[in-house]
Every structure is written in C-alpha cells, then in structure tokens.
Design a protein around this motif. Structure first.
Motif: not given
Length: 139
Positions: A6, A9-10, A13, A79, A95
C-alpha cells in the motif's frame, strides 16, 4: 507475503470513514444515555416490568456502543501508525498494520449491526406492551 504494497495515501482513505462512524456512534451513545436517564427517572416514580426490560436492553447496547467506539479508535490509530511506518520506509509492517486497521473497522461495523438489532428488539418490547403488535419471533 503481500504482493501489493500500500502507499501512503491508502491508510488515509480510512480517516473520513472512521471519523463519520465515530460521530454516528457518539450520537447513538448520547441518545441511549439520555433514554436510560429518562427511563431511570420514570422507573423511580412508577416501577414497571417493561421499563426494567428496556433498561436491561439498554445496558447491553451501551456496552456494545463502547466496543464499537473502541474498535473505531483503534482502527484510526492503526491507520496513523501505518502511515508513519510507510514514511519510515517499513513497508511490510505498514501493510500488515493497515490490514489490522481494516479488520478493526470491520469489527466495529459488525458490532454496529448487533446494536441495531438490539435497538429493534427494544422497540418490539414497547410495541408488544401497547398490545398492537406481536414480534414475529414470538408467533
């Protein structure tokens, strides 16, 4: 091993989704806590089996809402840490941590479905007390 890493930016989200979920969960908590206070006052004035059943249901709902909120906060935290790990060049750990964040969000959503089910059951209790409707589960 994860084939698809990833990017930075992932995990970002998840921020809007988790923020909205936390707001919704907080609103549910406020509504339930106000209802508990109201039912407590009513029960002190005129004890009733229906109120006792409602309060028991609300006690469980508050616990579930607390777990929903905790899973959402943990998802947000995972996150953020995932993004930090990516920034530090630790892609594999980032990840996996992002996967944990997704899992925590999923747990939060499952708990939310459970709490909604309890909410509907609480309404069934009130409708049954009015004598105008019988729960399909009791037919």
């Amino acid at each position: 091993m994860i084939d698809r890493p990833v990017d930075l930016q992932t995990p970002a989200l998840l921020f809007p989704a988790v923020s909205l979920l936390m707001l919704a969960y907080t609103n549910r908590y406020i509504a339930v806590s106000n209802l508990i206070r109201s039912l407590h006052d009513r029960h002190c004035r005129e004890p009733s089996d229906v109120i006792t059943r409602q309060i028991a249901s609300l006690r469980l709902r508050v616990r579930i809402i607390r777990s929903m909120q905790a899973a959402s906060v943990a998802s947000m935290l995972a996150s953020v840490i995932s993004m930090l790990l990516m920034f530090l060049g630790r892609q594999a750990e980032a990840t996996w941590l992002f996967g944990a964040a997704l899992t925590l969000m999923t747990l939060s959503l499952f708990l939310s479905m459970r709490e909604i089910g309890l909410s509907v059951r609480a309404l069934d209790i009130l409708l049954e007390d009015m004598g105008e409707w019988k729960s399909p589960r009791k037919r």
